[in-house]
Design a protein around this motif. Structure first.
Motif, PDB file in Angstrom:
ATOM      1  N   GLU A 520      12.669  -3.104   4.534  1.00  0.00           N
ATOM      2  CA  GLU A 520      12.220  -3.292   5.911  1.00  0.00           C
ATOM      3  C   GLU A 520      11.788  -1.970   6.542  1.00  0.00           C
ATOM      4  OE1 GLU A 520      14.005  -4.784  10.245  1.00  0.00           O
ATOM      5  OE2 GLU A 520      15.149  -5.098   8.387  1.00  0.00           O
ATOM      6  N   TYR A 521      12.487  -0.890   6.207  1.00  0.00           N
ATOM      7  CA  TYR A 521      12.213   0.400   6.841  1.00  0.00           C
ATOM      8  C   TYR A 521      11.391   1.336   5.951  1.00  0.00           C
ATOM      9  CZ  TYR A 521      15.222  -0.322  10.886  1.00  0.00           C
ATOM     10  OH  TYR A 521      15.747  -0.758  12.073  1.00  0.00           O
ATOM     11  N   SER A 522      10.878   0.799   4.846  1.00  0.00           N
ATOM     12  CA  SER A 522      10.099   1.660   3.946  1.00  0.00           C
ATOM     13  C   SER A 522       8.849   2.200   4.631  1.00  0.00           C
ATOM     14  CB  SER A 522       9.721   0.894   2.684  1.00  0.00           C
ATOM     15  OG  SER A 522       8.915  -0.232   3.004  1.00  0.00           O
ATOM     16  N   GLN A 523       8.184   1.352   5.437  1.00  0.00           N
ATOM     17  CA  GLN A 523       6.983   1.798   6.157  1.00  0.00           C
ATOM     18  C   GLN A 523       7.334   2.875   7.166  1.00  0.00           C
ATOM     19  OE1 GLN A 523       4.779  -1.406   7.968  1.00  0.00           O
ATOM     20  NE2 GLN A 523       3.430  -0.031   9.124  1.00  0.00           N
ATOM     21  N   ASP A 526       7.933   6.184   5.394  1.00  0.00           N
ATOM     22  CA  ASP A 526       6.670   6.826   5.016  1.00  0.00           C
ATOM     23  C   ASP A 526       5.994   7.441   6.233  1.00  0.00           C
ATOM     24  OD1 ASP A 526       7.151   6.001   2.453  1.00  0.00           O
ATOM     25  OD2 ASP A 526       5.892   4.204   2.590  1.00  0.00           O
ATOM     26  N   TRP A 527       6.062   6.748   7.354  1.00  0.00           N
ATOM     27  CA  TRP A 527       5.433   7.241   8.588  1.00  0.00           C
ATOM     28  C   TRP A 527       6.111   8.547   9.057  1.00  0.00           C
ATOM     29  CZ3 TRP A 527       7.674   6.474  13.776  1.00  0.00           C
ATOM     30  CH2 TRP A 527       6.837   6.890  14.807  1.00  0.00           C
ATOM     31  N   ILE A 528       7.455   8.579   9.010  1.00  0.00           N
ATOM     32  CA  ILE A 528       8.178   9.798   9.408  1.00  0.00           C
ATOM     33  C   ILE A 528       7.880  10.931   8.431  1.00  0.00           C
ATOM     34  CG2 ILE A 528      10.471  10.803   9.721  1.00  0.00           C
ATOM     35  CD1 ILE A 528      11.462   8.073  10.637  1.00  0.00           C
ATOM     36  N   LYS A 529       7.823  10.619   7.138  1.00  0.00           N
ATOM     37  CA  LYS A 529       7.524  11.654   6.138  1.00  0.00           C
ATOM     38  C   LYS A 529       6.132  12.234   6.361  1.00  0.00           C
ATOM     39  CE  LYS A 529       7.635  14.068   2.283  1.00  0.00           C
ATOM     40  NZ  LYS A 529       6.450  14.871   2.493  1.00  0.00           N
ATOM     41  N   LYS A 530       5.186  11.373   6.698  1.00  0.00           N
ATOM     42  CA  LYS A 530       3.824  11.853   6.951  1.00  0.00           C
ATOM     43  C   LYS A 530       3.806  12.798   8.138  1.00  0.00           C
ATOM     44  CE  LYS A 530      -0.864  10.191   7.892  1.00  0.00           C
ATOM     45  NZ  LYS A 530      -1.720   8.992   8.141  1.00  0.00           N
ATOM     46  N   LEU A 599      11.881   3.601  16.897  1.00  0.00           N
ATOM     47  CA  LEU A 599      10.824   4.234  16.101  1.00  0.00           C
ATOM     48  C   LEU A 599      10.238   3.249  15.093  1.00  0.00           C
ATOM     49  CD1 LEU A 599      12.322   7.796  15.390  1.00  0.00           C
ATOM     50  CD2 LEU A 599      10.471   7.193  16.955  1.00  0.00           C
ATOM     51  N   ASN A 600      11.047   2.373  14.587  1.00  0.00           N
ATOM     52  CA  ASN A 600      10.548   1.360  13.656  1.00  0.00           C
ATOM     53  C   ASN A 600       9.536   0.451  14.349  1.00  0.00           C
ATOM     54  OD1 ASN A 600      10.479  -0.127  11.184  1.00  0.00           O
ATOM     55  ND2 ASN A 600      11.826  -1.663  12.111  1.00  0.00           N
ATOM     56  N   ALA A 601       9.861   0.075  15.600  1.00  0.00           N
ATOM     57  CA  ALA A 601       8.923  -0.757  16.367  1.00  0.00           C
ATOM     58  C   ALA A 601       7.645   0.006  16.677  1.00  0.00           C
ATOM     59  CB  ALA A 601       9.599  -1.215  17.656  1.00  0.00           C
ATOM     60  N   ALA A 602       7.779   1.306  17.033  1.00  0.00           N
ATOM     61  CA  ALA A 602       6.592   2.124  17.329  1.00  0.00           C
ATOM     62  C   ALA A 602       5.717   2.268  16.102  1.00  0.00           C
ATOM     63  CB  ALA A 602       7.026   3.499  17.837  1.00  0.00           C
ATOM     64  N   CYS A 603       6.340   2.423  14.947  1.00  0.00           N
ATOM     65  CA  CYS A 603       5.588   2.572  13.698  1.00  0.00           C
ATOM     66  C   CYS A 603       4.740   1.330  13.425  1.00  0.00           C
ATOM     67  CB  CYS A 603       6.547   2.836  12.544  1.00  0.00           C
ATOM     68  SG  CYS A 603       5.811   2.736  10.904  1.00  0.00           S
ATOM     69  N   ARG A 604       5.265   0.166  13.748  1.00  0.00           N
ATOM     70  CA  ARG A 604       4.564  -1.078  13.437  1.00  0.00           C
ATOM     71  C   ARG A 604       3.503  -1.417  14.484  1.00  0.00           C
ATOM     72  NH1 ARG A 604       7.047  -3.832   9.393  1.00  0.00           N
ATOM     73  NH2 ARG A 604       9.137  -3.127   8.767  1.00  0.00           N
ATOM     74  N   THR A 605       3.745  -1.048  15.734  1.00  0.00           N
ATOM     75  CA  THR A 605       2.812  -1.437  16.800  1.00  0.00           C
ATOM     76  C   THR A 605       1.787  -0.357  17.116  1.00  0.00           C
ATOM     77  OG1 THR A 605       4.397  -0.657  18.467  1.00  0.00           O
ATOM     78  CG2 THR A 605       4.494  -2.989  17.847  1.00  0.00           C
ATOM     79  N   ALA A 612       5.798   8.776  20.481  1.00  0.00           N
ATOM     80  CA  ALA A 612       6.602   8.416  19.311  1.00  0.00           C
ATOM     81  C   ALA A 612       6.625   9.549  18.294  1.00  0.00           C
ATOM     82  CB  ALA A 612       6.056   7.141  18.672  1.00  0.00           C
ATOM     83  N   LEU A 613       5.476  10.173  18.094  1.00  0.00           N
ATOM     84  CA  LEU A 613       5.412  11.294  17.154  1.00  0.00           C
ATOM     85  C   LEU A 613       6.243  12.475  17.652  1.00  0.00           C
ATOM     86  CD1 LEU A 613       1.612  11.147  16.226  1.00  0.00           C
ATOM     87  CD2 LEU A 613       3.553  10.318  14.883  1.00  0.00           C
ATOM     88  N   LYS A 614       6.191  12.698  18.966  1.00  0.00           N
ATOM     89  CA  LYS A 614       6.993  13.782  19.545  1.00  0.00           C
ATOM     90  C   LYS A 614       8.487  13.480  19.368  1.00  0.00           C
ATOM     91  CE  LYS A 614       5.602  15.402  23.444  1.00  0.00           C
ATOM     92  NZ  LYS A 614       5.359  15.529  24.908  1.00  0.00           N
ATOM     93  N   ALA A 615       8.861  12.221  19.494  1.00  0.00           N
ATOM     94  CA  ALA A 615      10.262  11.828  19.311  1.00  0.00           C
ATOM     95  C   ALA A 615      10.723  12.099  17.877  1.00  0.00           C
ATOM     96  CB  ALA A 615      10.440  10.360  19.654  1.00  0.00           C
ATOM     97  N   VAL A 616       9.825  11.877  16.904  1.00  0.00           N
ATOM     98  CA  VAL A 616      10.162  12.177  15.511  1.00  0.00           C
ATOM     99  C   VAL A 616      10.427  13.665  15.331  1.00  0.00           C
ATOM    100  CG1 VAL A 616       9.270  12.219  13.145  1.00  0.00           C
ATOM    101  CG2 VAL A 616       8.922  10.199  14.569  1.00  0.00           C
ATOM    102  N   ASP A 617       9.578  14.498  15.934  1.00  0.00           N
ATOM    103  CA  ASP A 617       9.765  15.951  15.827  1.00  0.00           C
ATOM    104  C   ASP A 617      11.113  16.378  16.406  1.00  0.00           C
ATOM    105  OD1 ASP A 617       7.298  16.133  14.661  1.00  0.00           O
ATOM    106  OD2 ASP A 617       6.243  16.653  16.523  1.00  0.00           O
TER     107      ASP A 617
END
Length: 691
Positions: A520-523, A526-530, A599-605, A612-617
């Motif tokens: 479920e969280y594989s996407q 990958d998004w966080i790794k990118k 973040l999972n919801a942000a990645c999908r939508t 969202a990207l700033k939150a990852v940082d």
């Protein structure tokens, strides 16, 4: 002779040790032979050694009542350097069927005798053997390649039996002719020779003597009379006499059952100038390929630093004659340098320096056995009913044992049970590895640990969350040496040491539900790794978190956060040499946490949403801090946090501020001031309107 004098001996003081040892050999040889030939000691002279000095003229005289030498024995023993009468005697005993065991003679007369030329310009040897009616004198000089032998004719210099050595000291070495100096050397090197050693010492006693003291007494008005009164005065009367300087029975030659604890402690204090009793002692004898006796002690207080390579804690004796206490790892490894004691061997050569001992196979065997006995002694302290004893030991010498984990792989099994650590369940008390293994859960396979800079940091590290839930105990390695020590041990009682701050932590939780969450969280991973790019090796679903959103773990074979911090502190500002060990980290996320769900919801939508990207940082950089790492740019992280705080505060408090302003306007009072109105004149009306 120059080679013998300057190469075989590294310390001039040993000349007296060598000559006293030869005298002891002569006495021992006489005592042994007198068993089968009582006539050898029929003159009744006692068996002893006497040393007299003349400090004015720089002369030392050493006299023994031993076997003495004939003229031919003088030629054979002293005429050839390193020819040993003692060695020949022992060889004859060995070859004899009737001899049995040897008489435990000390030295090898020949090499030892020539040590006299370390301090002497001239040496005279006057000797009388019971086998001969005549007394002979051997004389030799340091700068001469020859010697003379003559018959003694002076009646005042005749000996009933034995040998008298007369040393005429060099000008720079006349300080050895002081009685106090000789007494000190005997006590240091020959304290336990088995025959009494007397030195010629100045003594004194006090006595009361009467003295006349004039006293003035008045006779009349202007006249005085002097009277003499008797008065006693204490004076010190000086005289010279022989004084016994050595103890003939060393404590280590006695049966351990006959020696009390008080005697061991007294010997320790006297030998090593200590005022406190030792924590423990061990008295033992080893037999077999190498035989020696020893008493070892663990001091109550630490005097050596772990960086000190040389100590004077072990005193080596050969057949009760002191050889040296100047060792650099020959008898004990550096990490056991705090152990003190005496070692007495019959298998080592007496007349060699410490440099030659370094290559001795006998010394290597002795070292192995001494180390084992030292560990047995320390283990005895750890098993004591009084837990405070080992706490004192660990406080003083814990770092030494940790050093042993790094330097002595052969003795890991002996060192490991002695180690102590804090743990997540020990209530700030140190525990042993045996106690940890005993407390392990039935399903637990490994010994878990975490390294940190303090006990508080270790307790609150996010890596512990799941382990605490499972009630798995975790060792806290808070000393800078702890982590290196444990990684060198690798395992204990078939239990691997596992660092819970590194990747691939296996807690035995694998099930189908976990696999579904990973899919479920594989996407999202990958998004966080990118977004993080080369800052991390990969992004995984964590199995060690329960309340934290994420954690940053080290690679399996790289440095932990604690080790990276320590190496950074030692790099002297040059981090380029450390880059190869600063492995790429693994970013683990907790799918049960609200932040990760968001973040999972942000990645999908909307994966490109700047917020969202700033939150990852921010999530990544804050996880570096909570995981023990140091952010590359703390100021940048601070700026992002301040900006996020400003946004949150503005959205929260601004929404409350707008209704408040409207209410303020509604409730404001009507002004009482008149309102000015514009007056329109009639003629300004448009003509068309008139029509």
């Amino acid at each position: 002779m120059d080679l013998i004098v300057h190469s075989l001996y590294s310390n001039k003081e040993v000349f007296l040790r060598e000559l006293v040892s030869n005298a002891s050999d002569a006495l021992d040889k006489l005592r042994y032979l007198s068993v089968t030939d009582p006539d050898l000691i029929k003159d009744g002279a006692g068996l002893d050694i006497r040393i007299q000095t003349d400090k004015e003229n720089g002369i030392i005289t050493i006299t023994d009542t031993g076997i003495g030498m004939t003229r031919q024995e003088l030629v054979d023993s002293l005429g050839t350097i390193a020819s040993s009468g003692t060695a020949k005697f022992l060889k004859a005993l060995k070859e004899s069927q009737e001899a049995g065991v040897d008489s435990n003679l000390i030295g090898q007369f020949g090499v030892g005798f020539y040590s006299a030329f370390l301090v002497s310009d001239k040496v005279a040897v006057s000797t009388k053997s019971p086998k001969s009616d005549k007394q002979y004198v051997w004389e030799g000089e340091a700068e001469s390649s020859s010697y003379t032998i003559r018959e003694e004719t002076d009646p005042e210099k005749l000996l009933p039996r034995g040998t008298r050595l007369t040393l005429y000291l060099k000008r720079e070495d006349k300080g050895f002719a002081h009685p106090e100096k000789i007494q000190k050397l005997v006590k240091n090197y020959s304290q336990f020779v088995s025959f009494p050693i007397y030195t010629w010492q100045e003594k004194g006693y006090t006595k009361e003597v009467e003295v006349d003291e004039p006293v003035e007494a008045k006779k009349g008005d202007d006249e005085t009379k002097t009277e003499v009164k008797k008065k006693t005065k204490t004076v010190v009367e000086k005289y010279w006499d022989w004084e016994l300087t050595n103890e003939t029975q060393p404590i280590w030659l006695r049966n351990p059952r006959e020696v009390s604890t008080e005697e061991y402690n007294e010997f320790y204090k006297k030998t090593f100038n200590e005022y406190m009793d030792p924590l423990a002692s061990s008295h033992f004898t080893t037999e077999g390929e190498v035989e020696f006796r020893s008493i070892l002690y663990v001091p109550a207080t630490k005097k050596e630093d772990i960086t000190d390579r040389k100590t004077k804690n072990i005193r080596l004796y050969v057949k009760r004659v002191f050889i040296s206490d100047d060792f650099d790892g020959e008898l004990f490894p550096r990490y056991l340098s705090f152990v003190r004691g005496v070692v007495d061997s019959n298998d080592l050569p007496l007349n060699v320096s410490r440099e030659i001992l370094q290559e001795s196979r006998i010394v290597r065997i002795m070292r192995k056995r001494l180390v084992r006995k030292a560990f047995d002694m320390i283990l005895g302290i750890s098993c004591s009913e009084n837990r405070d004893d080992y706490e004192r030991f660990w406080e003083n010498y814990g770092k030494f044992l940790k050093l042993g984990c790094m330097e002595d792989k052969e003795n890991h099994k002996r060192i490991a049970p002695l180690l102590r650590f804090f743990s997540s369940q020990s209530n700030e008390e140190l525990i042993s590895l045996d106690e940890y293994v005993e407390n392990m859960k039935p399903e637990q396979k490994d010994i878990y640990y975490i390294a940190a800079d303090s006990l508080s940091s270790a307790k609150h590290a996010p890596f512990l969350e799941k382990l605490n839930e499972k009630e798995y105990e975790v060792l806290f390695l808070v000393d800078p040496m702890d982590e290196v020590s444990v990684t060198n041990l690798n395992s204990y009682k078939d239990k691997r040491f596992v660092d819970i701050s590194k990747e691939d932590l296996d807690l035995g939780d694998k099930n189908e539900e976990k696999e579904e969450i990973k899919q479920e969280y594989s996407q999202t991973c990958d998004w966080i790794k990118k977004r993080l790019g080369d800052k991390v090796a990969r992004v995984d679903i964590s199995n060690r978190l329960s309340s934290s959103p994420c954690v940053l773990v080290a690679a399996k074979f790289g440095w932990s956060a604690n080790m990276e911090r320590l190496m950074r502190a030692q790099s002297m500002g040059d981090m380029s040499s450390l880059d190869f060990m600063r492995s790429r980290k693994v970013f683990e996320i907790n799918p049960e946490h609200e932040i990760i769900k968001g973040l999972n919801a942000a990645c999908r939508t909307n994966p490109d949403d700047p917020e969202a990207l700033k939150a990852v940082d921010i999530l990544f950089e804050t996880s570096m801090i909570s995981s023990g790492f140091t952010p590359d740019n703390p100021a940048e992280l601070s700026g992002k946090i301040y900006e996020m705080m400003s946004t949150a505060m503005a959205s929260k408090w601004a929404s409350h501020a707008q209704p408040a302003e409207m209410n303020l306007q509604r409730d404001s009072p009507v002004s009482s001031e008149p309102i000015e109105a514009e007056v329109i004149e009639p003629e300004m009306v448009d003509e068309n309107q008139k029509k």
